[in-house]
Design an enzyme around this catalytic site. Sequence first.
Site, short mmCIF file in Angstrom:
data_model
loop_
_atom_site.label_atom_id
_atom_site.label_comp_id
_atom_site.label_asym_id
_atom_site.label_seq_id
_atom_site.Cartn_x
_atom_site.Cartn_y
_atom_site.Cartn_z
N HIS A 100 38.42 -37.64 0.35
CA HIS A 100 37.54 -38.79 0.39
C HIS A 100 35.99 -38.25 0.47
O HIS A 100 35.28 -38.96 -0.21
CB HIS A 100 37.84 -39.68 1.64
CG HIS A 100 39.04 -40.37 1.52
ND1 HIS A 100 38.89 -41.57 0.77
CD2 HIS A 100 40.23 -40.26 1.97
CE1 HIS A 100 40.16 -42.30 0.81
NE2 HIS A 100 40.97 -41.59 1.68
N GLU A 118 41.72 -45.05 -3.10
CA GLU A 118 42.74 -44.11 -2.95
C GLU A 118 43.32 -43.56 -4.39
O GLU A 118 43.61 -42.44 -4.66
CB GLU A 118 43.84 -44.66 -2.10
CG GLU A 118 43.62 -44.72 -0.66
CD GLU A 118 43.58 -43.70 0.14
OE1 GLU A 118 43.90 -42.56 -0.70
OE2 GLU A 118 43.50 -43.50 1.31
N HIS A 169 43.60 -34.42 3.24
CA HIS A 169 43.67 -35.50 2.35
C HIS A 169 42.47 -36.45 2.90
O HIS A 169 41.69 -36.62 1.85
CB HIS A 169 44.80 -36.74 2.83
CG HIS A 169 44.64 -37.92 2.33
ND1 HIS A 169 44.70 -38.28 0.93
CD2 HIS A 169 43.99 -39.14 2.78
CE1 HIS A 169 44.42 -39.39 0.71
NE2 HIS A 169 44.12 -40.10 1.69
N SER A 218 43.90 -35.28 -3.65
CA SER A 218 44.45 -34.51 -2.80
C SER A 218 45.99 -34.19 -2.99
O SER A 218 46.81 -33.49 -2.21
CB SER A 218 44.16 -35.03 -1.42
OG SER A 218 45.01 -36.44 -1.35
#
Length: 296
Positions: A139, A180, A134, A202
């Site tokens: 990111h 996010e 993740h 993700s």
Amino acid sequence: MSTANTAKLKEQFEAGLETRADFTIDQPVHRYGAVDHAVWNQLYTRQTTLLKGRVCDEFLAGVERLNLSPERVPSFDAINAQLVPATGWRIVAVPGLAPDRVFFEHLANRRFPVTWWMRRPDQIDYLQEPDCFHDLFGHVPLLIDPIFADYMHAYGKAALAASDVAALPLLARLYWYTVEFGLIRDAASRNGVKIYGAGIVSSKGETIHSQQSDAPNRLGFDLERVMQTRYRIDTFQKTYFVIDDFAQLFELAQTNFAPLLARLASAPGFAAGDVHPTDRVITRGTRAGWQTHGDV
């Protein structure tokens, strides 16, 4: 902090992994086994295939520029060799979720904390706390994009400067609905949007839900509206906020957050699925499968 995360931290402590005052550790590459690399490969292969035509071009360009390996968990040093010269950002290994202020200090200094450990094979589709896939796959590719990199830096500085605890939920919502779970306009794509948020890219389920499902709202991004809107941590999102382009994030990075946080600190929050008359509605959700309670 979740029970699972607490157990993971205990396991690392007992393994003798030294955690520094800034919550960082040296990436323990020797602790990745065949199962870790296999899980990375499975997730990487699945998501890169699924995201074609669904994710923004900037993300795909970031994956290519970072030269992420599909076969094994990447070396953080190798990634930094590409990332630092491009935008001044670097990734640092952490044992799990960092305390808020420590996290903000890292962002304000262009350091992104990446959880070093990989989820288990039975956690492929859902994991309560962030793991290496993740944090790294979700990111880091956008941190090599100068505009997004500047937005993250500005966010970290604003969050670090916000000493009032009442401001933290407002900043958490901004992070949630951009970093996010952000979407970006694309007229040629399904429901007029593409994906850029790490929590979406993700996740197989959230990738499909965010762009293709009729259930959620997709609303034009408005800073104050976002900072007042609660969200979901246990189900797919009820609402996604859609930026026009990354230039909008660059403009957002120039915002003087202090007076805004002071003004909104006592304002009532909106429910995650609310649609207001002043909203720019891209798609209004059918609300199918929504839970009545549980917004945070």
